[in-house]
Design a protein around this motif. Structure first.
Motif, short mmCIF file in Angstrom:
data_model
loop_
_atom_site.label_atom_id
_atom_site.label_comp_id
_atom_site.label_asym_id
_atom_site.label_seq_id
_atom_site.Cartn_x
_atom_site.Cartn_y
_atom_site.Cartn_z
N THR A 14 0.90 -1.36 -0.14
CA THR A 14 -0.09 0.07 -0.05
C THR A 14 0.97 1.30 0.00
O THR A 14 0.31 2.27 -0.87
CB THR A 14 -0.94 -0.05 1.30
N SER A 54 -1.51 9.80 -0.26
CA SER A 54 -1.06 9.47 1.20
C SER A 54 -1.56 7.88 1.22
O SER A 54 -2.52 7.47 0.73
CB SER A 54 -1.19 9.99 2.41
N LYS A 55 -0.77 7.15 2.08
CA LYS A 55 -1.18 5.87 2.51
C LYS A 55 -2.32 5.85 2.95
O LYS A 55 -3.32 4.80 2.75
CB LYS A 55 -0.08 4.97 3.27
N SER A 56 -2.92 6.71 3.86
CA SER A 56 -4.11 6.68 4.72
C SER A 56 -5.25 7.06 3.52
O SER A 56 -6.32 6.37 3.70
CB SER A 56 -4.06 7.60 5.58
N THR A 57 -5.03 7.67 2.58
CA THR A 57 -6.14 8.14 1.70
C THR A 57 -6.41 6.95 0.74
O THR A 57 -7.43 6.44 0.30
CB THR A 57 -5.49 9.34 0.77
N ASP A 115 -5.80 3.81 1.85
CA ASP A 115 -6.55 2.91 2.77
C ASP A 115 -7.99 3.20 2.71
O ASP A 115 -9.02 2.11 2.76
CB ASP A 115 -5.85 3.07 4.24
N LYS A 116 -8.44 4.70 2.89
CA LYS A 116 -9.63 5.19 3.15
C LYS A 116 -10.57 4.61 1.86
O LYS A 116 -11.79 4.15 1.82
CB LYS A 116 -9.81 6.68 3.35
#
Length: 62
Positions: free
Chosen positions: A3, A13-16, A18-19
């Motif tokens: 990821t 971003s990784k969090s985006t 993931d979301k």
């Protein structure tokens, strides 16, 4: 690729990423156990599908 690598390639971003995955959006992915992977061809297809045509781009294509 994992990821973090996929997010870097996409410029997000990784969090985006993931979301997006949790919302059922974003590029196709592979899940093996709890691990998530992305194939290069799926990222390329996702990018290609995100191209937005404009009046100017249509005019130059004709």
């Amino acid at each position: 690729m994992d990821t973090a690598q996929a997010a870097e390639m996409l410029g997000i971003s990784k969090s985006t990423l993931d979301k997006k995955r949790c919302e059922g959006r974003g590029p196709r992915y592979i899940k093996l156990g709890s691990r998530v992977f992305y194939r290069q061809e799926d990222l390329d297809a996702y990018i290609a599908a995100s191209v937005v045509e404009t009046e100017d781009s249509r005019a130059t294509a004709a």
